[in-house]
Structures are given as C-alpha cells and as structure tokens.
Write an enzyme that holds these catalytic residues in place. Structure first.
Site, PDB file in Angstrom:
ATOM      1  CE  LYS A  90      59.980 -23.471 110.387  1.00 23.59           C
ATOM      2  NZ  LYS A  90      60.080 -22.488 109.298  1.00 23.59           N
ATOM      3  CG  ASN A  92      72.237 -18.293 100.600  1.00 33.41           C
ATOM      4  OD1 ASN A  92      71.885 -17.465  99.765  1.00 33.41           O
ATOM      5  ND2 ASN A  92      72.803 -19.427 100.283  1.00 33.41           N
ATOM      6  CB  ILE A 137      60.575 -20.516  85.589  1.00 37.32           C
ATOM      7  CG1 ILE A 137      60.199 -19.150  85.011  1.00 37.32           C
ATOM      8  CG2 ILE A 137      62.017 -20.486  86.048  1.00 37.32           C
ATOM      9  CD1 ILE A 137      60.859 -18.816  83.667  1.00 37.32           C
ATOM     10  CB  SER A 159      58.476 -25.689  90.181  1.00 38.02           C
ATOM     11  OG  SER A 159      58.531 -24.305  90.390  1.00 38.02           O
ATOM     12  CG  ASP A 174      66.590 -23.217  86.746  1.00 34.18           C
ATOM     13  OD1 ASP A 174      66.225 -22.555  85.758  1.00 34.18           O
ATOM     14  OD2 ASP A 174      65.878 -24.078  87.293  1.00 34.18           O
ATOM     15  CG  HIS A 191      57.968 -13.217  94.146  1.00 34.39           C
ATOM     16  ND1 HIS A 191      58.289 -12.794  92.879  1.00 34.39           N
ATOM     17  CD2 HIS A 191      58.980 -14.007  94.548  1.00 34.39           C
ATOM     18  CE1 HIS A 191      59.473 -13.297  92.542  1.00 34.39           C
ATOM     19  NE2 HIS A 191      59.902 -14.038  93.536  1.00 34.39           N
ATOM     20  CB  CYS A 233      60.501 -17.204  89.685  1.00 38.74           C
ATOM     21  SG  CYS A 233      61.689 -18.309  90.481  1.00 38.74           S
TER      22      CYS A 233
HETATM   23  N1  GLN Z   1      63.286 -24.332  87.861  1.00 42.09           N
HETATM   24  C1  GLN Z   1      63.116 -23.779  89.161  1.00 42.09           C
HETATM   25  C2  GLN Z   1      61.628 -23.668  89.469  1.00 42.09           C
HETATM   26  O1  GLN Z   1      60.875 -23.429  88.610  1.00 42.09           O
HETATM   27  C3  GLN Z   1      63.753 -22.409  89.269  1.00 42.09           C
HETATM   28  C4  GLN Z   1      63.638 -21.841  90.649  1.00 42.09           C
HETATM   29  C5  GLN Z   1      64.435 -20.590  90.904  1.00 42.09           C
HETATM   30  O2  GLN Z   1      64.739 -19.853  90.002  1.00 42.09           O
HETATM   31  N2  GLN Z   1      64.744 -20.298  92.130  1.00 42.09           N
HETATM   32  O3  GLN Z   1      61.204 -23.812  90.590  1.00 42.09           O
HETATM   33 ZN    ZN Z   2      63.668 -17.898  89.627  1.00 47.49          ZN
END
Ligand code: GLN
Ligand code: ZN
Length: 759
Positions: A19, A117, A432, A434, A600, A695, A727
């Site tokens: 990395k 993953n 969402i 954060s 979530d 994103h 998100c």
């Molecule tokens: N509650 C989380 C955030 O807002 C959800 C993150 C996710 O969906 N991966 O970061």
């Molecule tokens: Zn998400």
C-alpha cells in the site's frame, strides 16, 4: 505422499508495505524501480515464509499491484480504448490508469468479488474487441520463484470466470462470444509456463460456485477441452461455495485436478469419492475466509477415510480459497491476550495447518503429534472458555417471541402517530448521518488514542464539532438533523468496541480494493451491550435544538457482515445476539427523547448467498434480525434504515418486510433508475432516494437536484418522499457540504411550493 499447497497469499505485506509503495508511486515520492523492487521483495519474503511453513509448492502470479482480475484483463490485452494504450505490453502506468482513471478517462468500474469484501476491476467488452498477450507477469513471477529455489504452481484466473465477470459496453453480443478469441492466449501462457518448468497450473473458476447458465456450462466445456491440451497439469479451482449441482460438470472437464472448497461445501467430498474420478483432488479444508484455528484432529477424522479411497498420492491439502481474505500473521498481534490468540490462525498459521494435515496423511498422526495436541488443546479450551458463553444472552434469545420481531401497529397507523408527533413538512430533508471527518477530527482522535490529549479535551472537541454541525443544519433549514458521527472512526468498529464478545487486532489488515485495506473486528463470543453506546451524543445534540435529531446506529446484519464471525454457532444466531444489543440501544435512545432513529443496513444485500436456493433462508433471518433490533419502541418513534448502491430488484419483498418507517437509498448515480424498482413494487413505506452523489467532490447545483427530485415525485408521488443525499458525508469537505446541502434544502423548498400550487 499428500502434498501441501496454497491457493494464494495476501500481497499487501505485513506492514502494508505494498500500500505504502503503490501510494508513494502515485504521489511521485517513489519511482517505478523502487516500486518494482518493493514488490519483488514482498514476493520473495512471502514465498520463503510459505516454504518454511511447510508447503510443497508455493503459488506464483497471486501477487498484484492492484487486483488479480485487472491483471488478467491486462494479460489478455483488454485495455479499453479510452486509455489509448496501443502497447504491445501494457505498461504499469496504463495499468494504474485503468484502475484509477485519468483526467481524461474515467476509471473502470469496481465491484465486489463474489461474497467477499474484496473489490475487483470489472472487465469491459465490446463486440469487435481484439485480444493479444500483453503481459508476461505469469511467466516472470514463476521464473522468479524458481530462481529462488522454489517449486511453484502458477495461478491464473480462468477464462470463463473472467468473461462472466465483465460488462458489455455495446448491445447485441454476449461476453462469452469472446471465449474463442482468448483461449489461444491462455494456451500461449500455459505453453510458456510448461516450457519454463511448471508441472501444475492452478486455474481459478470461482464461477463454478454459482448457478450456471447453459451458455456458461458450454463455455467451461469448450474452454477446458482446449486448455487441457497444454503440456501442463491443470488444477481447476472453484471456491466460495459448494459445487453442488455443478459437481458432475466439474468432474467431466478433462483437467488433471479439481479443488473443492470443503469449508463451504463439505458435502462435495462424499459425492466426489463416490464418483471415483481419475483426477487429483485438492481438499480445501482450512478456512481461507475466517481467522479461527482449525480443529485438525476432527479434520483428519473426517478426511482420512475419503483420502484412503481416493489414494493418498491423488490428494493435495489446501486452504478453501486464496488466503487473500485473511490477515497475514498472528505474530504481529502483540496486544491480543494469549488465550484469544491461541484460538486464531492467520495466513501463515493456516499454511502451517495445511502442512500438518498433509504430513499426518503422509506419515501418520504420530509424525505431527505435538501440533495435533496443541490444536486439540486450543479447540477444547475455546469451547469451554467462559469468555465465549454468556448464559444471560442465551436465555434472552430463547425468550424472544414473534411479538418482539414486529412493530406493534401496522405502518399506516404508526405513520399517523409519527406525523402528529414530528410535524414535518412534505418532502422532509435529512442526511444519512456523518458529517466531514476532517483532518482535524482524525488528528484529535489519534492524539486521544496516543494519550496526547485528555478524554475531557477530546470530548470537548467533539462537542464543539457536534454543536457546529447542529447550528449549520438549523441555519440552512434541514428538517431532521443528525449529530454528525464525529466520535466514530468506523460504523462497525465504533459499536464493536463497546460490545462484549468483540476483539480488535492491531495489524489484521485485509485488502479491500487497490491500496485500501480494512481491519475487520473479530466476533469471538456471545454479544451483549454492557452500556449505552450512542445515547450521550444523541442526547447532547438534541439538547441544542428544537428540531428532531436522528439517532444513528449500525444494524445487526451489517455489523455481522463486516466482521470475522465466530464459527462455532450459525451466523444467524450471532446476528440475533447483535440485534438484541442494538435493540437495547434503540430503546435507550427513545427513552432519552430521541424520536427518530436510523439503523443502517448497507451490507444487507451483499450478505446474500451465492446460490439462489440459499437466498430465502438468509433473507428471512437477516430481515428478522433487523426487525428484532427495531421493534422495542412505541409507534410514535420513527425508524429509518439506509442502504447504499445495491441491486434491489431481487430483494424488494425483503426490504419491505424490514418495515422501516423510512428507507434512504443511493439513487442519484443511477439517475433515479434504482427508484423505479421501489415504484414498480409499490413500496409501502416512506422513502428517501438520494439526490446528491456524495462520491465525488463536485457540488451539484440546485436545479440539478430539483430535476432528480421531480423524477422521484413522478415515480412515487410526493406524500411518502424524503429528500436526502446518497450516503454519509464523512469523506467530503465542509465547503462542498455547505454548498451542496444548501442546494438540497432549497430544492426541497421549491418543490414543496410547486406541489402546493398543484394541489
Ligand atoms: N450513517 C453512516 C454515515 O453516514 C452510513 C454509512 C454507510 O451507509 N456506509 O456515514
Ligand atoms: Zn450509504
């Protein structure tokens, strides 16, 4: 004799050396020569380590600078035109450009590797695509290992899996149509490996663990009829599930060897023995997907009979799949206590286990009596350890009834009560969870962990961040606020650290994609929640505002899915234990005055088993676990859930069965396409389709968000619609967030006004 082999070793290096080197090269602090040297050193170390641990031959070609599927794409010269490569041999820079994009050419897509993953780079196919051998990597790495004195077995990703994983960029053809064009290149590689001295080549076809179409079955037959003409033995290697109804097909292919993932598909063994195939059989008995020490005596009890029937010389012992998915070596875990450590096996220890088994089969158990005694003792101690068993958790689970797994009142009646209590406008806005995890936030956490700042100072810092976030949301007029999750490093780790039954490694990294690694928690024992985990933060945030603040939790399925899970009880049972812990948190949040709680479940879809016939059972327990976590509260309390980019098509009934009052989903990247699935299904509850792609750092304008929102209104009507991003915002910067979220709130306002006019 029975040989000990490995299917692939983690390439990241014990200190995530790869990395660091790769990222250094991208930044320009390391030149190509230094990068290649680091890679060669890592390969040499890993081969030496595996040979010393007792392997009879080491894998080569399992190394990768980014991803083994991309390596295959490059080997076959399948570079998309936008990278303008036109290279006979694809260069390192083109390789990285394909993975990461350039300013002119977007990166190739990335997606999850089967049910792991790990993420691979998706091959792209066009109708008139041409292929040529464009990489000498397989041959070079084989020669490299040989020059270092190793017996090596090169690994290739098989042609049918490679084609099946790709994406067509034009209509009117099937990727499998390219099979005849790529087989000569595979044949060329096999020929070169054979001339360089390879006796066996491992050819991975994990596609054999899936439900196969007749075109895929036919492709496998054609491919191996052709490739088995090479002057080298092929070890056909499926993994990640049982062969099941593909077993006859696999056995009929004219290859010299067949691997079985006997961890996922133990029943394949008897079927293979009964078929008495004229092949070498590779017994994948050491779990390559988890971190627990094997019970070697039990494995021997199980396989000794079959091995005698198959013939000891016609059997090899292997991990179930590549060890890419496990951490490297327990020796680096200086902080785990000895008891817990004695229950674990990482990649190096797993290879030692493979070697012990192969020696026991070749020379008898006496030859490895010490290793077997140590394994017996560790497994016995683990089973009996009081750290694993919590009678209260079991008792509680036994007493769970169907009533605990459902809200008391149907959604349409809950909805009225919630509307009365929350008094939200139509098209309510929220996020969402954060807010930006800025360098400051991460620095403060690191300082606190190192002991450089006191707990009081750290908490004050987090309170300040939270207060600023609440003020900002109030200022721009968000309807349901969040506290921002500044106190959280990671959405699973944060909860795991506060739950009993979880442990954390210092160095248990596994590759997630490219240079990115994750360190999954270990769930080793019964899970319970000693104390509230999030209540203080939610309560503090709620104390700062009159508007509702949403409590923010990670769901039981996602916590399970992103951890290494104990192997001594069904996953379902562990998931239910986590669900009870989350349920306690939900109840405590409600009691603390939090009226909206989000649980979530971004990983619900990805937990789907590989075989369709296994879907229903999984979805049933996963959905029930979610409901168990979400049903301990009054009708007025509103439960949200959130899921990221997923195919929802095949699981709509289960998503509806979760019965969350509100679901937010990622839809902006697909231009609301994903929402149509919900519309067609007539999803009964409220829904927040994302209208801001978080994103990228790009700030979408208000008109753009309005347009997406209008599409959403058209699809599902305004009554049950929420307005939110795709998100969480933790990877974004404050500047973009301020601008984008203001646009989002204003877009909702504009539409609200329009809707009133319409009405
Ligand atoms: N509650 C989380 C955030 O807002 C959800 C993150 C996710 O969906 N991966 O970061
Ligand atoms: Zn998400």
């Amino acid at each position: 004799m029975t040989q000990a082999v490995n299917l692939g070793f983690p390439r990241i290096g014990a200190r995530r050396d790869l990395k660091k080197a790769v990222e250094g090269y991208w930044k320009g602090t390391l030149d190509a020569g230094q990068l290649l040297q680091t890679a060669a050193n890592l390969r040499a170390d890993h081969w030496r380590l595996q040979a010393d641990a007792g392997l009879d031959c080491v894998p080569t070609g399992d190394f990768s600078f980014y991803d083994q599927v991309l390596d295959t794409t490059v080997m076959l010269g399948a570079v998309p035109e936008r990278f303008e490569a036109n290279e006979e041999i694809v260069s390192l820079d083109t390789y990285f450009a394909m993975a990461r994009g350039t300013k002119d050419a977007p990166a190739m897509e990335m997606t999850k590797w089967f049910d792991t993953n790990y993420h691979y780079i998706v091959p792209e196919f066009t109708r008139n695509q041409e292929f040529h051998l464009a990489s000498n990597k397989p041959l070079d790495e084989f020669r490299e290992a040989k020059a270092q004195g190793h017996t090596a077995r090169p690994v290739l990703l098989g042609p049918v899996t490679w084609l099946s994983l790709g994406k067509t960029k034009e209509a009117g053809f099937d990727p499998l149509d390219h099979l005849d064009a790529i087989l000569p290149i595979y044949a060329q590689v096999l020929k070169a490996l054979a001339s360089a001295g390879a006796e066996w080549v491992q050819i991975d076809e994990p596609i054999l663990a899936l439900d196969l179409s007749s075109a895929q079955k036919d492709a496998l037959q054609r491919a191996y009829a052709r490739l088995s003409q090479a002057e080298v033995n092929l070890m056909l290697t499926p993994y990640f599930d049982r062969l099941g109804d593909n077993l006859d097909l696999a056995l009929s292919l004219p290859v010299a060897g067949l691997h079985l993932d006997l961890v996922r598909g133990p029943s394949d063994l008897d079927a293979v023995v009964a078929a008495a195939p004229n092949k070498v059989i590779s017994l994948g008995v050491i779990n390559g997907r988890n971190v627990w020490r094997a019970d070697l005596s039990s494995v021997l009890d199980w396989i000794e009979g079959p091995v005698t029937k198959l013939g000891r010389d016609r059997v090899v012992i292997a991990p179930s799949c590549s060890l890419l998915h496990t951490p490297i070596d327990l020796v680096y875990e200086t902080k785990l206590d000895d008891e817990l450590k004695s229950w674990l096996a990482f990649a190096k220890q797993k290879i030692e286990e493979v070697a012990v088994l192969s020696t026991a089969l070749t020379k008898g158990r006496d030859a490895v009596s010490e290793a077997l005694a140590a394994s017996d003792a560790a497994c016995k101690a683990r089973k009996a350890s009081p750290r694993i068993h919590n009678a209260a958790v079991h008792e509680r689970l036994t007493n769970v009834t169907a009533k605990d797994e459902a809200r008391a009142t149907p959604f349409k009646d809950r909805r009225k009560l919630q509307q009365k209590k929350l008094k939200l406008p139509v098209l309510p806005t929220t996020t969402i969870g954060s807010f930006p995890q800025t360098a400051d936030v991460r620095k403060a956490r690191a300082s606190f962990r190192r002991g450089d700042i006191s707990e009081a100072d750290y908490n004050q810092f987090l309170r300040d961040q939270t207060r600023d976030a609440i003020r900002f949301q109030e200022e721009i007029g968000v309807d349901v606020l969040v506290h921002g999750e500044f106190e959280r490093n990671d959405m699973v780790e944060y909860f795991g650290e506060q739950l009993d039954g979880f442990a954390f490694t210092r160095n248990g990294w596994v590759q997630s994609y490219g240079s990115r690694c994750v360190k999954p928690p270990l769930i080793y024992g019964d899970v319970s929640r000693p104390e509230p985990m999030t209540v203080a933060w939610s309560q503090y945030a709620q104390s700062l505002t009159e508007r509702p603040v949403k409590g923010m939790l990670t769901g039981p399925v996602t916590i399970l899915q992103w951890s290494f899970v104990r192997d001594d009880q069904p996953r379902r049972d562990t998931c239910r234990q986590i669900a009870l812990a989350i349920r306690d948190e939900v109840v405590d949040l409600e009691a603390a005055g939090i009226g909206v709680i989000q649980i979530d479940e971004p990983a619900l879809r990805e937990g789907l088993p590989l075989r369709t016939s296994d879907h229903a059972a999984y979805l049933d327990w996963a959905v029930t676990a979610f409901r168990l976590s979400a049903s301990g509260i009054a009708d007025e309390t509103q439960i949200h859930t959130h899921m990221c980019y997923s195919e929802f098509n095949d699981i709509m009934p289960s998503i509806a069965a979760m019965d969350a009052d509100v679901i937010s989903i990622e839809t902006s990247r697909s231009d609301m396409e994903l929402l149509s699935v919900f519309a067609d299904f007539e999803y009964p509850n409220e829904i927040g389709p994302g209208i801001w792609d978080i994103h990228s750092p790009r700030v979408p304008g208000q008109p753009e968000m309005e347009a997406l929102l209008r599409k959403a209104v058209d699809a599902v009507g305004p009554e049950k619609l929420w307005v939110n991003p795709d998100c969480g915002l933790k990877t974004r910067g404050w500047e973009e967030v301020r601008a984008s979220l203001t646009h989002l709130v204003n877009a909702a306002r504009t539409l609200r006004a329009d809707i009133k006019v319409d009405a």
